[in-house]
Design a protein around this motif. Structure first.
Motif, mmCIF file in Angstrom:
data_model
loop_
_atom_site.group_PDB
_atom_site.id
_atom_site.type_symbol
_atom_site.label_atom_id
_atom_site.label_comp_id
_atom_site.label_asym_id
_atom_site.label_seq_id
_atom_site.Cartn_x
_atom_site.Cartn_y
_atom_site.Cartn_z
ATOM 1 N N ILE A 38 0.803 -1.216 0.000
ATOM 2 C CA ILE A 38 0.000 0.000 0.000
ATOM 3 C C ILE A 38 0.844 1.279 0.000
ATOM 4 O O ILE A 38 0.438 2.301 -0.544
ATOM 5 C CB ILE A 38 -1.041 0.009 1.135
ATOM 6 C CG1 ILE A 38 -2.122 1.047 0.835
ATOM 7 C CG2 ILE A 38 -0.383 0.199 2.490
ATOM 8 C CD1 ILE A 38 -3.403 0.853 1.579
ATOM 9 N N GLY A 39 2.010 1.212 0.573
ATOM 10 C CA GLY A 39 2.880 2.390 0.595
ATOM 11 C C GLY A 39 3.243 2.897 -0.787
ATOM 12 O O GLY A 39 3.452 4.102 -0.987
ATOM 13 N N GLU A 40 3.311 1.995 -1.765
ATOM 14 C CA GLU A 40 3.634 2.396 -3.137
ATOM 15 C C GLU A 40 2.627 3.400 -3.689
ATOM 16 O O GLU A 40 2.983 4.271 -4.482
ATOM 17 C CB GLU A 40 3.696 1.177 -4.053
ATOM 18 C CG GLU A 40 4.858 0.260 -3.752
ATOM 19 C CD GLU A 40 4.859 -0.965 -4.644
ATOM 20 O OE1 GLU A 40 4.921 -0.794 -5.879
ATOM 21 O OE2 GLU A 40 4.781 -2.080 -4.096
ATOM 22 N N ALA A 41 1.364 3.294 -3.257
ATOM 23 C CA ALA A 41 0.332 4.223 -3.728
ATOM 24 C C ALA A 41 0.605 5.638 -3.244
ATOM 25 O O ALA A 41 0.067 6.605 -3.801
ATOM 26 C CB ALA A 41 -1.040 3.764 -3.248
ATOM 27 N N PRO A 46 8.786 0.207 -2.579
ATOM 28 C CA PRO A 46 8.059 -1.065 -2.574
ATOM 29 C C PRO A 46 8.512 -1.957 -1.425
ATOM 30 O O PRO A 46 9.694 -2.014 -1.087
ATOM 31 C CB PRO A 46 8.420 -1.693 -3.927
ATOM 32 C CG PRO A 46 8.856 -0.545 -4.781
ATOM 33 C CD PRO A 46 9.474 0.448 -3.852
ATOM 34 N N GLY A 47 7.556 -2.653 -0.813
ATOM 35 C CA GLY A 47 7.863 -3.625 0.214
ATOM 36 C C GLY A 47 7.960 -3.066 1.621
ATOM 37 O O GLY A 47 8.152 -3.822 2.564
ATOM 38 N N ARG A 48 7.814 -1.767 1.779
ATOM 39 C CA ARG A 48 7.886 -1.178 3.124
ATOM 40 C C ARG A 48 6.691 -1.650 3.955
ATOM 41 O O ARG A 48 5.552 -1.597 3.503
ATOM 42 C CB ARG A 48 7.878 0.343 3.007
ATOM 43 C CG ARG A 48 7.956 1.027 4.342
ATOM 44 C CD ARG A 48 8.085 2.517 4.180
ATOM 45 N NE ARG A 48 7.950 3.172 5.474
ATOM 46 C CZ ARG A 48 8.000 4.459 5.638
ATOM 47 N NH1 ARG A 48 8.184 5.245 4.589
ATOM 48 N NH2 ARG A 48 7.860 4.976 6.825
ATOM 49 N N ALA A 186 -6.243 2.395 -0.920
ATOM 50 C CA ALA A 186 -5.437 3.596 -1.109
ATOM 51 C C ALA A 186 -6.295 4.765 -1.611
ATOM 52 O O ALA A 186 -6.137 5.888 -1.144
ATOM 53 C CB ALA A 186 -4.285 3.323 -2.090
ATOM 54 N N TRP A 187 -7.203 4.496 -2.535
ATOM 55 C CA TRP A 187 -8.098 5.555 -3.016
ATOM 56 C C TRP A 187 -8.919 6.107 -1.849
ATOM 57 O O TRP A 187 -9.123 7.314 -1.738
ATOM 58 C CB TRP A 187 -9.055 5.043 -4.078
ATOM 59 C CG TRP A 187 -8.428 4.635 -5.371
ATOM 60 C CD1 TRP A 187 -7.219 5.037 -5.891
ATOM 61 C CD2 TRP A 187 -8.965 3.723 -6.330
ATOM 62 N NE1 TRP A 187 -6.978 4.431 -7.092
ATOM 63 C CE2 TRP A 187 -8.049 3.611 -7.387
ATOM 64 C CE3 TRP A 187 -10.145 2.983 -6.379
ATOM 65 C CZ2 TRP A 187 -8.272 2.823 -8.496
ATOM 66 C CZ3 TRP A 187 -10.376 2.184 -7.476
ATOM 67 C CH2 TRP A 187 -9.444 2.093 -8.541
#
Length: 189
Positions: A38-41, A46-48, A186-187
């Protein structure tokens, strides 16, 4: 994905409406992959691991309780182990095949129906967590299961199909009421 469902049917508006209903208890669960993606959004690497942030965000969105589906994954593994031993000791169908992927299960049903007897009868972690939410947890907090909104935040669009399968209902009601993808969560956030 056997249906090539790269885009999800958006349930965010329906979920926002239900989150505003004061007469229901809102329960969310999220898959381990969601906390890692979800952090990528939000532009993070990535992967955090965003577990704490995800729980806080879901609570701010209006969920009363938030569970990590990882617990149900452990239960699923224990159930699968018991089923395997039962098959092994009593001449059941082997090898036993198992997967938590709804898309994989649908693919097996559609294209490899001859292997269905080999598939474990255990529910996926999502469905197991939802069933516990509407049974054990409902009793624990003293709430009618019909007054619980059980929402799953999952990585795969096929989980929406899984939630709608009538054979996964408990006492005539869906265990998982709504599934939103990582992208939908995320939205909403």
């Amino acid at each position: 994905c056997p249906t090539a469902a790269f885009l999800e049917k958006n349930y965010t508006q329906e979920l926002f409406e239900k989150l505003n209903d004061p007469d229901i208890v809102k329960v969310a669960q999220f898959a381990p992959s969601v906390r890692a993606a979800i952090g990528e959004a939000f532009g993070l690497e990535p992967g955090r691991n965003m577990e704490g942030e995800l729980v806080a965000a879901l609570r701010k969105l209006g969920f009363d309780y938030v569970f990590d589906t990882q617990f149900a994954a452990d239960l699923t593994i224990m159930e699968e182990g018991s089923e395997f031993l039962e098959r092994l000791q009593n001449g059941g169908v082997l090898p036993m095949i198992t997967s938590c992927s709804s898309a994989w299960m649908k693919c097996m049903e559609q294209f490899y129906a001859d292997l269905i007897p080999n598939i474990s009868t255990c529910k996926s972690p999502m469905s197991m967590q939802s069933a516990m939410t509407k049974s054990y947890f409902a009793k624990k907090i003293g709430v009618d299961p019909k007054k619980i909104l059980s929402v799953a935040v999952m990585c795969c669009t096929a989980k929406k199909y899984e939630a709608a399968r009538p054979e996964l209902e408990v006492d005539g009601m869906r265990s998982t009421d709504i599934v939103v993808t990582t992208r939908e969560a995320a939205w909403m956030i």
